[in-house]
Motif scaffolding. Structure first.
Motif, short mmCIF file in Angstrom:
data_model
loop_
_atom_site.label_atom_id
_atom_site.label_comp_id
_atom_site.label_asym_id
_atom_site.label_seq_id
_atom_site.Cartn_x
_atom_site.Cartn_y
_atom_site.Cartn_z
N SER A 27 11.83 -0.32 3.14
CA SER A 27 13.42 -0.78 2.94
C SER A 27 13.20 -1.91 1.80
O SER A 27 14.25 -2.17 1.10
N ALA A 28 12.13 -2.56 1.71
CA ALA A 28 11.89 -3.60 0.68
C ALA A 28 12.15 -2.97 -0.65
O ALA A 28 12.46 -3.60 -1.56
N ALA A 29 11.52 -1.63 -0.82
CA ALA A 29 11.63 -0.99 -2.10
C ALA A 29 13.13 -0.53 -2.24
O ALA A 29 13.91 -0.69 -3.27
N THR A 30 13.69 0.16 -1.43
CA THR A 30 15.07 0.60 -1.50
C THR A 30 15.43 0.85 0.05
O THR A 30 14.73 1.50 0.89
N SER A 31 16.71 0.51 0.55
CA SER A 31 17.08 0.75 1.86
C SER A 31 17.81 2.23 1.89
O SER A 31 18.33 2.75 1.03
N HIS A 122 7.74 -9.23 -10.83
CA HIS A 122 7.76 -9.14 -12.18
C HIS A 122 8.64 -9.52 -12.94
O HIS A 122 8.97 -9.78 -14.02
N SER A 123 10.08 -8.98 -12.52
CA SER A 123 11.46 -9.18 -12.94
C SER A 123 11.82 -10.73 -12.78
O SER A 123 12.59 -10.92 -13.54
N ASN A 124 10.83 -11.30 -12.10
CA ASN A 124 11.32 -12.95 -12.36
C ASN A 124 9.82 -13.71 -12.97
O ASN A 124 9.84 -14.99 -12.73
N ILE A 125 9.19 -12.93 -13.62
CA ILE A 125 8.13 -13.29 -14.63
C ILE A 125 8.37 -13.12 -15.86
O ILE A 125 8.21 -13.96 -16.72
N ILE A 126 8.51 -12.01 -16.27
CA ILE A 126 8.58 -11.50 -17.48
C ILE A 126 9.51 -11.75 -18.41
O ILE A 126 9.54 -12.52 -19.12
N PRO A 127 10.80 -12.18 -17.95
CA PRO A 127 11.79 -12.57 -18.54
C PRO A 127 11.53 -14.23 -18.87
O PRO A 127 11.95 -14.57 -20.07
N ARG A 356 4.80 1.42 1.73
CA ARG A 356 4.48 1.38 0.14
C ARG A 356 3.07 0.98 0.15
O ARG A 356 2.30 0.28 0.82
N ALA A 357 2.65 1.36 -1.11
CA ALA A 357 1.12 1.11 -1.47
C ALA A 357 1.09 0.98 -2.68
O ALA A 357 1.78 1.40 -3.80
N GLY A 358 0.30 -0.22 -3.31
CA GLY A 358 0.36 -0.66 -4.81
C GLY A 358 0.39 -2.22 -4.93
O GLY A 358 -0.02 -2.80 -4.01
N HIS A 359 0.71 -2.50 -6.35
CA HIS A 359 0.86 -4.03 -6.51
C HIS A 359 2.15 -4.73 -6.17
O HIS A 359 2.40 -5.77 -6.11
N HIS A 360 3.32 -3.61 -5.81
CA HIS A 360 4.44 -4.19 -5.66
C HIS A 360 5.13 -5.07 -6.56
O HIS A 360 5.96 -5.70 -6.48
N CYS A 361 4.81 -4.78 -7.98
CA CYS A 361 5.26 -5.57 -9.04
C CYS A 361 4.92 -6.77 -8.89
O CYS A 361 5.94 -7.71 -9.07
N ALA A 362 3.98 -7.13 -8.43
CA ALA A 362 3.41 -8.59 -8.15
C ALA A 362 1.88 -8.72 -8.55
O ALA A 362 1.09 -9.08 -7.65
N GLN A 363 1.58 -8.22 -9.59
CA GLN A 363 0.20 -8.36 -10.02
C GLN A 363 -0.60 -9.67 -9.98
O GLN A 363 -1.44 -9.95 -9.74
N MET A 366 -1.24 -10.39 -6.39
CA MET A 366 -2.45 -9.47 -6.16
C MET A 366 -3.76 -10.20 -6.50
O MET A 366 -4.83 -10.32 -5.91
N LYS A 367 -3.75 -10.80 -7.83
CA LYS A 367 -4.80 -11.35 -8.36
C LYS A 367 -5.24 -12.59 -7.56
O LYS A 367 -6.51 -13.08 -7.21
N TRP A 368 -3.98 -13.43 -7.03
CA TRP A 368 -4.39 -14.48 -6.16
C TRP A 368 -4.62 -14.23 -5.02
O TRP A 368 -5.72 -15.00 -4.28
N LEU A 369 -4.40 -12.83 -4.34
CA LEU A 369 -4.94 -12.47 -2.98
C LEU A 369 -6.22 -12.12 -3.22
O LEU A 369 -6.98 -11.51 -2.42
N ASP A 370 -6.87 -11.48 -4.39
CA ASP A 370 -7.94 -11.23 -4.86
C ASP A 370 -8.13 -9.85 -4.41
O ASP A 370 -9.11 -9.38 -3.66
N VAL A 371 -6.99 -8.97 -4.61
CA VAL A 371 -6.98 -7.18 -4.25
C VAL A 371 -6.51 -6.83 -5.41
O VAL A 371 -5.73 -7.61 -6.14
N THR A 372 -6.79 -5.69 -5.46
CA THR A 372 -5.94 -4.94 -6.61
C THR A 372 -4.69 -4.30 -6.12
O THR A 372 -3.75 -3.98 -6.85
N ALA A 373 -4.50 -4.07 -4.85
CA ALA A 373 -3.39 -3.44 -4.31
C ALA A 373 -3.50 -3.97 -2.92
O ALA A 373 -4.38 -4.15 -2.13
N THR A 374 -2.04 -3.54 -2.23
CA THR A 374 -2.18 -3.60 -0.92
C THR A 374 -1.08 -2.38 -0.17
O THR A 374 -0.22 -1.90 -1.01
#
Length: 407
Positions: A27-31, A122-127, A356-363, A366-374
């Protein structure tokens, strides 16, 4: 809150996936959408589909009343003072981009600072990256504590008199961290900066009052709160929105046009160029009605219990690492030793469990966690402890499947 009664109002949940009852933990992706929202969309298209504001015929009036009625519902839902402060847009991403492109380009210059955090979507980083590049401003990050929270000491060290914009997510879509927005906003305002809040993961799950939070701008999306996709809200303080220029131009947002110049409508319509998101607004209004009927306090407490229960059960499985603070929203992000999250999610899907699996639009995170995905399990008002049990059972199935790889 009667969870079983709530579940019966979501028709999509009454199905099997891969021979198992669907357990929807994404649901964090879409409810998912309750029948009342589906019915509201169907009713609009069947009974009074029409453009708004322009026509004087009956269908146009009905559509305009529904569209503007949804705006009033959204105003009340987040505690804004006026419907003039509620702008309908495609979603959180579009809303943040509007603030960056309109307010940012006019108020941020070379040598100024924009402050965000490494946990942002990412939508609150890239802009803000793009605004910094365009203006010569410096993009700064408030560091994270080891558990993925923010300390006010670090906030106060990072925000300075050169800071013009502070933009922070209310709730992390990865860690479930609930950030101290009011305290951050107070610090931003002390230095003359505006506070932008990404509320995509908070508005669906807890009571929000933008004035109590001290937000100057606040953005959220309908599809994460039982509403349709393609609709969202930007709240902005009236004084700030009045001083901003539109970034999309065309029909609907104009007051007067001649051959060489044009003037804009008043708030909020000057930011809603073109045929607006009518059906989306109707669906969002129905979703707000539904959430208020269930009760946001009840939803928040229900999700917290589920997250606590899930974390307790995951702690019993060797080889599983859970990320984020102890006190969190209804999100549990984790990894299993030496198993890629995509592989893990595939096995869970074979058991009917959607995570969900991946970087969750938060790369950067992920780098801070020292993982490529969760992998991520996210809970909502229609989930139950039985869903958590099915989720944990599917992890045991994955453990058997991967054998020695899963420690």
């Amino acid at each position: 809150m009667n969870v079983q009664e709530v579940r019966r109002r979501f028709p999509i949940l009454d199905q099997e996936v891969n021979g198992h009852p669907l357990v929807y933990l994404d649901s964090a992706a879409t409810s998912q959408k309750p029948q009342s929202v589906i019915d509201a969309l169907d009713d609009y298209y069947r009974r009074y589909n029409s453009n708004v504001h322009r026509g004087v015929h009956t269908l146009g009036s009905l559509a305009t009343d529904a569209y503007e009625g949804a705006r009033e519902k959204a105003r009340r839902f987040i505690g804004a003072d006026s419907v003039e402060e509620i702008v309908f847009l495609r979603g959180t991403t579009t809303a943040i981009n509007l603030v960056a492109q309109s307010y940012g380009r006019s108020n941020v210059g070379e040598g100024d600072e924009i402050v965000i955090t490494p946990m942002e979507h990412h939508s609150n980083i890239i802009p803000w990256q793009q605004l910094a590049k365009a203006t010569g401003a410096e993009l700064k990050y408030i560091p994270l504590q080891p558990d993925g929270t923010l300390s006010m000491e670090d906030v106060e060290k990072t925000i300075t008199d050169r800071t013009k914009i502070v933009s922070v997510m209310h709730v992390s879509n990865v860690l479930g961290t609930i950030n101290p927005i009011r305290e951050i906003a107070d610090c931003a305002h002390k230095h003359g900066a505006v506070m932008v809040v990404d509320g995509a993961q908070s508005v669906p799950h807890m009571k929000v009052d933008v004035k109590e939070l001290g937000a100057d701008f606040f953005a959220f999306s309908g599809h994460k709160m039982c509403g349709p996709t393609g609709i969202g809200v930007l709240y902005g303080r009236k004084a700030l929105l009045n001083g901003m220029e539109p970034v999309e131009f065309g029909g609907e947002m104009i007051d007067f046009v001649d051959l060489y110049d044009a003037t804009w409508k008043e708030l909020p319509w000057k930011f809603e160029g073109g045929t607006p998101l009518i059906a989306g607004a109707v669906g969002l209004g129905a979703a707000i009605d539904f959430l208020e009927e269930v009760g946001l306090d009840e939803i928040e407490q229900h999700e917290k219990k589920l997250a606590d229960y899930a974390m307790e059960q995951l702690s019993k499985i060797d080889g599983v690492t859970v990320y984020g603070p102890e006190h969190r929203a209804g999100i549990v992000t984790f990894n299993a030793d030496d198993v890629h999250p995509h592989d893990l999610a595939t096995v869970l899907d074979s058991e009917g469990v959607a995570v969900r699996a991946g970087h969750h639009c938060a790369q950067p995170l992920m780098k801070w966690l020292d993982v490529t995905a969760t992998a991520r399990a996210s809970f909502y008002l229609y989930n139950t402890e039985a869903d958590v049990d099915a989720f944990v059972s599917s992890l045991h199935t994955a453990k058997e499947y991967f054998g020695d790889v899963f420690s």
